[in-house]
Design an enzyme around this catalytic site. Structure first.
Site, PDB file in Angstrom:
ATOM      1  CG  HIS A   1      24.851  38.008 -17.796  1.00  0.00           C
ATOM      2  ND1 HIS A   1      24.389  36.855 -17.190  1.00  0.00           N
ATOM      3  CD2 HIS A   1      24.766  37.784 -19.132  1.00  0.00           C
ATOM      4  CE1 HIS A   1      24.053  35.966 -18.115  1.00  0.00           C
ATOM      5  NE2 HIS A   1      24.275  36.505 -19.308  1.00  0.00           N
TER       6      HIS A   1
ATOM      7  CD  GLU B   1      23.538  34.025 -23.971  1.00  0.00           C
ATOM      8  OE1 GLU B   1      23.965  33.466 -24.976  1.00  0.00           O
ATOM      9  OE2 GLU B   1      24.270  34.532 -23.109  1.00  0.00           O
TER      10      GLU B   1
ATOM     11  CG  HIS C   1      28.233  37.729 -23.723  1.00  0.00           C
ATOM     12  ND1 HIS C   1      27.975  36.368 -23.550  1.00  0.00           N
ATOM     13  CD2 HIS C   1      29.585  37.859 -23.570  1.00  0.00           C
ATOM     14  CE1 HIS C   1      29.127  35.730 -23.334  1.00  0.00           C
ATOM     15  NE2 HIS C   1      30.106  36.601 -23.324  1.00  0.00           N
TER      16      HIS C   1
ATOM     17  CG  ASN D   1      27.812  32.909 -25.575  1.00  0.00           C
ATOM     18  OD1 ASN D   1      26.982  33.777 -25.300  1.00  0.00           O
ATOM     19  ND2 ASN D   1      28.541  32.325 -24.653  1.00  0.00           N
ATOM     20  CG  HIS D   2      24.996  30.088 -23.754  1.00  0.00           C
ATOM     21  ND1 HIS D   2      25.949  29.090 -23.689  1.00  0.00           N
ATOM     22  CD2 HIS D   2      25.400  31.059 -22.898  1.00  0.00           C
ATOM     23  CE1 HIS D   2      26.880  29.449 -22.823  1.00  0.00           C
ATOM     24  NE2 HIS D   2      26.580  30.635 -22.333  1.00  0.00           N
TER      25      HIS D   2
ATOM     26  CG  ASP E   1      22.174  37.904 -21.736  1.00  0.00           C
ATOM     27  OD1 ASP E   1      21.982  39.008 -22.301  1.00  0.00           O
ATOM     28  OD2 ASP E   1      23.116  37.152 -22.025  1.00  0.00           O
TER      29      ASP E   1
ATOM     30  CG  HIS F   1      25.326  37.765 -27.015  1.00  0.00           C
ATOM     31  ND1 HIS F   1      24.362  38.021 -26.075  1.00  0.00           N
ATOM     32  CD2 HIS F   1      26.002  36.674 -26.572  1.00  0.00           C
ATOM     33  CE1 HIS F   1      24.439  37.113 -25.112  1.00  0.00           C
ATOM     34  NE2 HIS F   1      25.439  36.295 -25.375  1.00  0.00           N
TER      35      HIS F   1
HETATM   36 FE   LIG Z   1      24.079  35.515 -21.244  1.00  0.00          FE
HETATM   37 FE   LIG Z   2      26.243  35.092 -23.801  1.00  0.00          FE
END
Ligand SMILES: [Fe+2]
Ligand SMILES: [Fe+2]
Length: 272
Positions: free
Chosen positions: A191, A43, A189, A78-79, A12, A164
């Site tokens: 991170h 994302e 996700h 999710n983004h 990410d 993710h």
């Molecule tokens: Fe993320």
């Molecule tokens: Fe995420």
């Protein structure tokens, strides 16, 4: 099926500065590691914006920058449906979003071809990650979604899945269940990069978390954690000012995957 290849998978990207920083370095990394393809989860590259959810997603500017620097595929999570540029971003053929949602916009997989090398990149979203705010429908369960996809779609060449999700156990279980059926499962996700890469008995490579690419201050997530702390305390985080980036040096969360002509991973190297 495919000739052997080396793929860089990047976690990410957090914020526009990190996108520019990665874009600057990518041609050098590509040459040094002899990369065939670069797959980047972006994302969080558009961090600025009003709450609650417009502060995430991707911008056209950052996507253009990454593609010009040689990124071959951009994945989300999710983004994927956040931010003012979402429709334009999802219209790029190189940008994919999670495949396991009933959504008309965008595509969930992408096949890259060069000479006799073929790589299919699939983006999947665990329902665990969708708990962190979603402006799209909830994802379908990952296992049934995968088996439906495998039965209905052609997935040529080596297969790389960006999964993710929140849970390392879920990501590990998914990788183990797919051992020998895909080249690699890489987690995104959460991170904070996990240390080890694993090659499973039947040749599938697995990394629980690639790690974010962005500012390393605070907890390694790339953000000032004030909103997450407020959520933990049960406070209304939407009353806080917009999310801000962490401070500190920028970090690269990435692994290089060497894939042989059977579509199996033979080596996983952390790239810092
Ligand atoms: Fe993320
Ligand atoms: Fe995420």
């Amino acid at each position: 099926m495919t000739a052997a290849m080396t793929v860089l998978a990047v976690g990410d990207v957090v914020g526009p500065e990190a996108a520019a920083w990665l874009a600057d370095r990518l041609p050098h990394i590509r040459e040094k590691l002899g990369l065939d393809w670069v797959v980047v989860n972006a994302e969080n590259c558009a961090i600025t914006g009003p709450l609650p959810m417009d502060g995430f997603g991707m911008t056209v500017e950052a996507v253009d920058l990454l593609l010009e620097a040689g990124v071959d595929a951009i994945t989300g999570g999710n983004h994927s449906w956040d931010g003012p540029d979402v429709d334009k971003v999802l219209a790029y053929p190189q940008v994919i979003r999670p495949v396991n949602l009933d959504e008309d916009r965008g595509q969930g997989l992408l096949t890259l071809r060069y000479g006799d090398k073929t790589l299919t990149v699939v983006n999947m979203l665990s329902p665990t990650a969708s708990l962190s705010g979603m402006t799209a429908p909830q994802p379908r369960p990952i296992w049934s979604s995968w088996t439906e996809l495998e039965a209905s779609e052609e997935l040529p060449g080596a297969i790389l899945i960006d999964l993710h999700g929140e849970s390392p156990w879920e990501k590990a279980s998914f990788a183990a269940a797919l051992d020998g059926r895909v080249a690699a499962v890489v987690g995104t996700h959460t991170h904070d990069a996990t240390l080890r890469g694993h090659i499973l008995p039947d040749g599938t490579g697995y990394v629980a978390e690639l790690g974010m690419t962005g500012p390393l201050g605070f907890t390694g997530g790339g953000f000032d954690p004030v909103h997450f702390v407020a959520k933990l305390r049960g406070e209304d985080f939407t009353k806080l000012p917009p999310y801000e980036l962490a401070t500190g040096p920028l970090a690269l969360g990435a692994v290089a995957l060497e894939i042989d002509d059977h579509g199996s991973v033979t080596k996983i190297t952390r790239v810092h």
